[in-house]
Design an enzyme around this catalytic site. Structure first.
Site, short mmCIF file in Angstrom:
data_model
loop_
_atom_site.label_atom_id
_atom_site.label_comp_id
_atom_site.label_asym_id
_atom_site.label_seq_id
_atom_site.Cartn_x
_atom_site.Cartn_y
_atom_site.Cartn_z
NE ARG A 64 -1.84 14.92 8.26
CZ ARG A 64 -3.08 15.31 8.15
NH1 ARG A 64 -3.39 16.31 7.36
NH2 ARG A 64 -4.03 14.71 8.83
CG ASN A 106 -3.01 7.17 -2.86
OD1 ASN A 106 -2.33 6.26 -2.37
ND2 ASN A 106 -4.28 7.35 -2.51
CG HIS A 108 -8.74 4.71 -2.77
ND1 HIS A 108 -8.47 4.59 -1.42
CD2 HIS A 108 -10.08 4.61 -2.91
CE1 HIS A 108 -9.60 4.42 -0.77
NE2 HIS A 108 -10.59 4.43 -1.64
CG ASP A 140 -5.97 17.05 -3.33
OD1 ASP A 140 -6.17 16.18 -2.44
OD2 ASP A 140 -6.88 17.46 -4.08
#
Ligand code: GAR
Length: 199
Positions: A64, A106, A108, A140
């Site tokens: 990552r 984001n 979802h 987050d």
């Protein structure tokens, strides 16, 4: 004008919906760059067809931190103000998130906090909920976590399959992502605990 950096992993229909909103004058922003972490992501090709800057930055096998250290300069180079994850199937590191404080969204396909993670529509069907939907939230470090900007509800039908339910949720995703970007780029807001309060 707000410069968007859109991160995708696949089809890119949410990215295309955002691009359509901008083209139609429903959203006052510009797409500075579209970055895909899978070279074969159809969304990258769609971005090129639209004459946008599309960057393939493969993440396979990369930690990552190492991947995010490649992603950051790419977004900075294109002077991105707001990062929009649009079917980007990777968690971002703290290092990345701190570089864009409250500047990463984001989408979802569930009413979070229900059904985070993969196959949210399948999870909803299996659980037997009667209403599901989609969520745009600030990002987050946790998975599908972070303060919620906007949600839309979608009823589950008796005869729904993952495909039919996903299609109805997707139509709402396309609508609310534009709405969320418009909200965070045009309105003042504050955080009250987890709540995002628009003025
Ligand atoms: C969308 O349904 C999006 O909500 C979902 O992936 C799909 C991407 O479609 N994202 C997640 O599940 C993130 N946890 P698209 O590539 O056509 O926009």
């Amino acid at each position: 004008m707000t410069r968007l950096g859109i991160l995708i992993s696949g089809r890119g229909s949410n990215f295309e919906a955002i691009a359509d909103s901008i083209a139609a004058g429903r959203l006052d922003a510009e797409i500075a760059v579209v970055i895909g972490n899978r070279p074969e992501a159809p969304g990258l090709e769609a971005a090129r067809r639209r004459g946008l800057t599309a960057v393939s930055l493969p993440s396979k096998g990369l930690d990552r931190q190492i991947y995010d250290a490649q992603l950051l300069p790419e977004l900075k180079r294109h002077a991105v103000d707001l990062v929009c994850l649009a079917g980007f199937m990777r968690l971002l590191s703290g290092l990345f998130i701190r570089e864009f404080p409250n500047r990463i969204l984001n989408i979802h396909p569930s009413l979070l906090p229900a059904f985070p993670g993969l196959d949210a529509q399948h999870q909803a069907l299996e659980h037997g909920v009667k209403i599901t939907g989609c969520t745009v939230h600030f990002v987050d470090e946790a998975l599908d976590s972070g303060p919620i900007v906007i949600q839309a509800a979608v009823p589950v039908r008796e005869d729904d399959t993952v495909e039919s339910l996903s299609a109805r949720i997707l139509a709402e995703e396309h609508r609310i992502y534009t709405e969320a970007i418009r909200l965070v780029t045009t309105r003042a807001y504050a955080f009250e605990g987890r709540r995002v309060v628009f003025r």
